[in-house]
Design a protein around this motif. Structure first.
Motif: not given
Length: 178
Positions: A6-34
């Motif tokens: 429920p918290i995620i759904f409310i946050a998603c709505y507010l993110i979209y409401l603010e600037d109509k952009g994408t809600i989620f963000y993905s990024q490549i990071r370094q994990g275990l042993y690089g």
């Protein structure tokens, strides 16, 4: 994830409401042993905020949206990373994974930096509860000392302490402060 949905759904709505952009963000990071992993977060920055390439976020970063400030203070933006925990690529507690582009710069300056990836990276860690946002090489040196402390003293007790410190941070949020 179910409890926080429920918290995620409310946050998603507010993110979209603010600037109509994408809600989620993905990024490549370094994990275990690089190993490269893809993490997901709720978007807290303006669209195209890194058009000039990867850069560190600062405490009062002008790229952060209004709702993004709240999501970062409360750590709600981090909840989607639980998917990486379920997949076994991350842990709840451990050194925060960084982007390979930034890691490669840091590794050239700080000897032994990548040894922090000898353990699963975490959504939160000893460095996150004891040091503010990392915005420079100097900050990285300081934050790395906390990561090394965690690696040397890894225990269930320390993990519980980190979880309690995170809860304290979230509970003590002054939601209407500037």
């Amino acid at each position: 994830l179910l409890i926080s949905s429920p918290i995620i759904f409310i946050a998603c709505y507010l993110i979209y409401l603010e600037d109509k952009g994408t809600i989620f963000y993905s990024q490549i990071r370094q994990g275990l042993y690089g190993k490269k992993i893809r993490i997901f977060k709720l978007r807290t920055m303006k669209i195209n905020s890194e058009i000039d390439g990867p850069q560190w976020s600062t405490k009062n970063d002008s790229r952060i949206t209004k709702i993004g400030h709240f999501l970062r203070k409360t750590k709600i933006d981090e909840i989607p990373q639980l998917l990486s925990v379920i997949k076994g690529e991350m842990s709840l507690i451990g050194p925060r994974p960084e982007r390979p582009e930034i890691d490669n710069q840091i590794e050239k300056i700080i000897i032994g930096y990548k040894s922090r990836y000898n353990i699963l990276p975490g959504i939160t860690g000893w460095a996150q509860v004891n040091y503010p946002y990392c915005a420079s090489i100097h900050d990285t040196y300081n934050k790395l000392s906390f990561d090394f402390y965690y690696l040397r003293n890894f225990s269930i007790f320390l993990d519980l302490l980190i979880l309690l410190k995170n809860l304290r941070v979230v509970i003590n949020i002054k939601m209407f402060s500037t």
